[in-house]
Design a protein around this motif. Structure first.
Motif, PDB file in Angstrom:
ATOM      1  N   LEU A   1      -3.722  15.263 -14.420  1.00  0.00           N
ATOM      2  CA  LEU A   1      -2.896  15.498 -13.235  1.00  0.00           C
ATOM      3  C   LEU A   1      -1.953  16.686 -13.391  1.00  0.00           C
ATOM      4  N   ASP A   2      -2.181  17.503 -14.430  1.00  0.00           N
ATOM      5  CA  ASP A   2      -1.370  18.706 -14.612  1.00  0.00           C
ATOM      6  C   ASP A   2      -2.003  19.844 -13.816  1.00  0.00           C
ATOM      7  N   TYR A   3      -1.560  19.996 -12.577  1.00  0.00           N
ATOM      8  CA  TYR A   3      -2.203  20.916 -11.657  1.00  0.00           C
ATOM      9  C   TYR A   3      -1.578  22.308 -11.646  1.00  0.00           C
ATOM     10  N   GLY A   4      -0.681  22.585 -12.584  1.00  0.00           N
ATOM     11  CA  GLY A   4      -0.001  23.875 -12.583  1.00  0.00           C
ATOM     12  C   GLY A   4      -0.944  25.054 -12.687  1.00  0.00           C
ATOM     13  N   ASP A   5      -2.043  24.911 -13.438  1.00  0.00           N
ATOM     14  CA  ASP A   5      -2.984  26.017 -13.637  1.00  0.00           C
ATOM     15  C   ASP A   5      -4.127  26.012 -12.624  1.00  0.00           C
ATOM     16  N   ALA A   6      -4.129  25.072 -11.711  1.00  0.00           N
ATOM     17  CA  ALA A   6      -5.234  24.973 -10.749  1.00  0.00           C
ATOM     18  C   ALA A   6      -5.181  26.113  -9.736  1.00  0.00           C
ATOM     19  N   ASP A   7      -6.344  26.653  -9.400  1.00  0.00           N
ATOM     20  CA  ASP A   7      -6.442  27.597  -8.284  1.00  0.00           C
ATOM     21  C   ASP A   7      -6.444  26.844  -6.958  1.00  0.00           C
ATOM     22  N   LEU A   8      -7.040  25.655  -6.963  1.00  0.00           N
ATOM     23  CA  LEU A   8      -7.062  24.822  -5.770  1.00  0.00           C
ATOM     24  C   LEU A   8      -7.285  23.369  -6.177  1.00  0.00           C
ATOM     25  N   ILE A   9      -6.944  22.455  -5.255  1.00  0.00           N
ATOM     26  CA  ILE A   9      -7.107  21.024  -5.485  1.00  0.00           C
ATOM     27  C   ILE A   9      -7.785  20.421  -4.254  1.00  0.00           C
ATOM     28  N   LEU A  10      -8.953  19.832  -4.449  1.00  0.00           N
ATOM     29  CA  LEU A  10      -9.649  19.171  -3.344  1.00  0.00           C
ATOM     30  C   LEU A  10      -9.173  17.726  -3.246  1.00  0.00           C
ATOM     31  N   VAL A  11      -8.913  17.292  -2.021  1.00  0.00           N
ATOM     32  CA  VAL A  11      -8.395  15.949  -1.772  1.00  0.00           C
ATOM     33  C   VAL A  11      -9.335  15.244  -0.794  1.00  0.00           C
ATOM     34  N   ALA A  12      -9.769  14.040  -1.155  1.00  0.00           N
ATOM     35  CA  ALA A  12     -10.687  13.296  -0.286  1.00  0.00           C
ATOM     36  C   ALA A  12     -10.852  11.886  -0.822  1.00  0.00           C
ATOM     37  N   VAL A  13     -11.486  11.041  -0.016  1.00  0.00           N
ATOM     38  CA  VAL A  13     -11.842   9.714  -0.499  1.00  0.00           C
ATOM     39  C   VAL A  13     -12.995   9.846  -1.490  1.00  0.00           C
ATOM     40  N   SER A  14     -13.256   8.782  -2.201  1.00  0.00           N
ATOM     41  CA  SER A  14     -14.313   8.781  -3.207  1.00  0.00           C
ATOM     42  C   SER A  14     -15.680   9.046  -2.599  1.00  0.00           C
ATOM     43  N   ARG A  15     -16.471   9.913  -3.242  1.00  0.00           N
ATOM     44  CA  ARG A  15     -17.854  10.256  -2.890  1.00  0.00           C
ATOM     45  C   ARG A  15     -17.965  11.121  -1.641  1.00  0.00           C
TER      46      ARG A  15
ATOM     47  N   TYR B   1      -8.626  15.369  -6.404  1.00  0.00           N
ATOM     48  CA  TYR B   1      -7.809  14.155  -6.404  1.00  0.00           C
ATOM     49  C   TYR B   1      -8.414  13.155  -5.418  1.00  0.00           C
ATOM     50  N   PRO B   2      -8.793  11.953  -5.909  1.00  0.00           N
ATOM     51  CA  PRO B   2      -9.352  10.940  -5.011  1.00  0.00           C
ATOM     52  C   PRO B   2      -8.248  10.122  -4.351  1.00  0.00           C
ATOM     53  N   LEU B   3      -8.271  10.044  -3.045  1.00  0.00           N
ATOM     54  CA  LEU B   3      -7.289   9.246  -2.322  1.00  0.00           C
ATOM     55  C   LEU B   3      -7.614   7.763  -2.505  1.00  0.00           C
ATOM     56  N   THR B   4      -6.672   7.018  -3.055  1.00  0.00           N
ATOM     57  CA  THR B   4      -6.858   5.593  -3.321  1.00  0.00           C
ATOM     58  C   THR B   4      -6.370   4.770  -2.126  1.00  0.00           C
ATOM     59  N   GLU B   5      -6.641   3.464  -2.194  1.00  0.00           N
ATOM     60  CA  GLU B   5      -6.157   2.563  -1.145  1.00  0.00           C
ATOM     61  C   GLU B   5      -4.637   2.667  -1.014  1.00  0.00           C
ATOM     62  N   GLU B   6      -3.954   2.749  -2.156  1.00  0.00           N
ATOM     63  CA  GLU B   6      -2.493   2.860  -2.140  1.00  0.00           C
ATOM     64  C   GLU B   6      -2.044   4.146  -1.456  1.00  0.00           C
TER      65      GLU B   6
ATOM     66  N   PRO C   1     -18.572   8.519   8.159  1.00  0.00           N
ATOM     67  CA  PRO C   1     -18.557   7.207   7.499  1.00  0.00           C
ATOM     68  C   PRO C   1     -19.944   6.637   7.209  1.00  0.00           C
ATOM     69  N   LEU C   2     -20.897   6.878   8.099  1.00  0.00           N
ATOM     70  CA  LEU C   2     -22.254   6.371   7.866  1.00  0.00           C
ATOM     71  C   LEU C   2     -22.868   7.016   6.633  1.00  0.00           C
ATOM     72  N   ARG C   3     -22.694   8.345   6.513  1.00  0.00           N
ATOM     73  CA  ARG C   3     -23.227   9.042   5.343  1.00  0.00           C
ATOM     74  C   ARG C   3     -22.513   8.572   4.068  1.00  0.00           C
ATOM     75  N   LEU C   4     -21.206   8.352   4.165  1.00  0.00           N
ATOM     76  CA  LEU C   4     -20.454   7.852   3.018  1.00  0.00           C
ATOM     77  C   LEU C   4     -20.962   6.474   2.609  1.00  0.00           C
ATOM     78  N   HIS C   5     -21.222   5.628   3.579  1.00  0.00           N
ATOM     79  CA  HIS C   5     -21.774   4.299   3.306  1.00  0.00           C
ATOM     80  C   HIS C   5     -23.093   4.406   2.554  1.00  0.00           C
ATOM     81  N   GLN C   6     -23.963   5.319   2.986  1.00  0.00           N
ATOM     82  CA  GLN C   6     -25.260   5.482   2.324  1.00  0.00           C
ATOM     83  C   GLN C   6     -25.097   5.931   0.877  1.00  0.00           C
ATOM     84  N   ILE C   7     -24.180   6.872   0.648  1.00  0.00           N
ATOM     85  CA  ILE C   7     -23.962   7.383  -0.707  1.00  0.00           C
ATOM     86  C   ILE C   7     -23.379   6.299  -1.609  1.00  0.00           C
ATOM     87  N   ARG C   8     -22.385   5.586  -1.108  1.00  0.00           N
ATOM     88  CA  ARG C   8     -21.760   4.539  -1.916  1.00  0.00           C
ATOM     89  C   ARG C   8     -22.714   3.372  -2.156  1.00  0.00           C
TER      90      ARG C   8
END
Length: 277
Positions: A146-160, A181-186, A211-218
């Motif tokens: 979680l040390d993002y200081g050196d990151a050029d970018l950070i992608l944020v999304a739900v899992s998968r 960074y995966p967005l958790t339930e919390e 959501p349908l595509r996410l369902h298929q992947i998960r």
């Protein structure tokens, strides 16, 4: 005959190097023709007449099996290798041909057809930047570091939703240090960014997915789990999109978007100007 009723057309990406250039251009060309079915294959490192003849045999065999004329997207530079490949009877698309003559006229110099020359242009600094970026993407995958200081970018999304393959692509092709960074339930229960992301707001980019595509992947990953349930996917995607929009984080759907386009749009949106390797 309607395109979808025709047998799949075999397509080969042939190169004296890795074949990545031929495959990238070939894929872009094929996407311009909807309704057709293609079976693609890559034949890299065709850098001798013997290997060219082997490639010809494979191309001819595929054409006979499919009952249709193969298509070859070719980035070999040696004219002799190209001559051999043309014996396959396939439709030959030479990725360099449209540009060589105009360049020769403009530069008043003939091309130098040395096999592998294009692949030798990458210097060690570029190579190390790409390897370091790849290591960064792997160690910062799914919030592991979680040390993002050196990151050029950070992608944020739900899992998968496509975070990891996008980070890997950005590392390999642009030398970009991309974390995800995966967005958790919390996280999704709040209407604010997770505290660890707030200091890096200018590096954030959100991905979403149908959501349908996410369902298929998960479902493939964890069959019949709560994680893969359709209702879970709908709820998480809706909450993530609401959160990202409220925080004014740019969002892109990965559902029907190629990884090349995803990467290009992210770099453009975040104002990152990095030449592709």
């Amino acid at each position: 005959m309607h395109p979808e009723s025709q047998p799949p057309r075999p397509v080969f990406y042939v190169s004296d190097g890795t074949g990545i250039t031929a495959a990238t251009i070939g894929h872009s060309l094929l996407t311009q023709f909807s309704g057709f079915r293609f079976v693609t294959d890559r034949i890299p490192f065709v850098d001798t007449p013997e290997k060219a003849h082997e490639a010809v045999a494979e191309i001819v065999r595929a054409g006979a099996n499919c009952g249709s004329r193969p298509i070859v997207v070719n980035s070999c530079v040696d004219p002799e290798l190209n001559r051999i490949l043309s014996e396959s009877g396939a439709l030959m698309l030479d990725v360099f041909a449209p540009f060589i003559k105009p360049l020769e006229r403009e530069l008043d110099a003939p091309r130098q057809s040395r096999v592998g020359q294009a692949h030798g242009m990458v210097d060690f600094d570029t190579y190390h930047r790409r390897i370091n970026a790849m290591n960064y993407a792997l160690t910062h995958d799914d919030g592991m570091a979680l040390d993002y200081g050196d990151a050029d970018l950070i992608l944020v999304a739900v899992s998968r939703a496509g975070k990891t393959p996008t980070c890997v692509y950005l590392a390999l092709h642009y030398g970009i240090r991309a974390a995800n960074y995966p967005l958790t339930e919390e996280d999704l229960e709040s209407d604010r960014l997770p505290p660890r992301l707030r200091a890096h707001r200018d590096k954030l980019f959100g991905l979403t997915i149908d959501p349908l595509r996410l369902h298929q992947i998960r479902q493939e990953r964890r069959p019949n789990s709560c994680y893969a349930e359709m209702e879970t996917c709908r709820r998480e995607v809706a909450a993530a999109e609401t959160l990202l929009r409220m925080e004014r984080i740019p969002i892109l759907s990965t559902t029907h978007t190629s990884i090349e386009e995803i990467a290009s749009r992210i770099l453009e949106e975040l104002g990152i100007n990095r030449e592709m390797f």
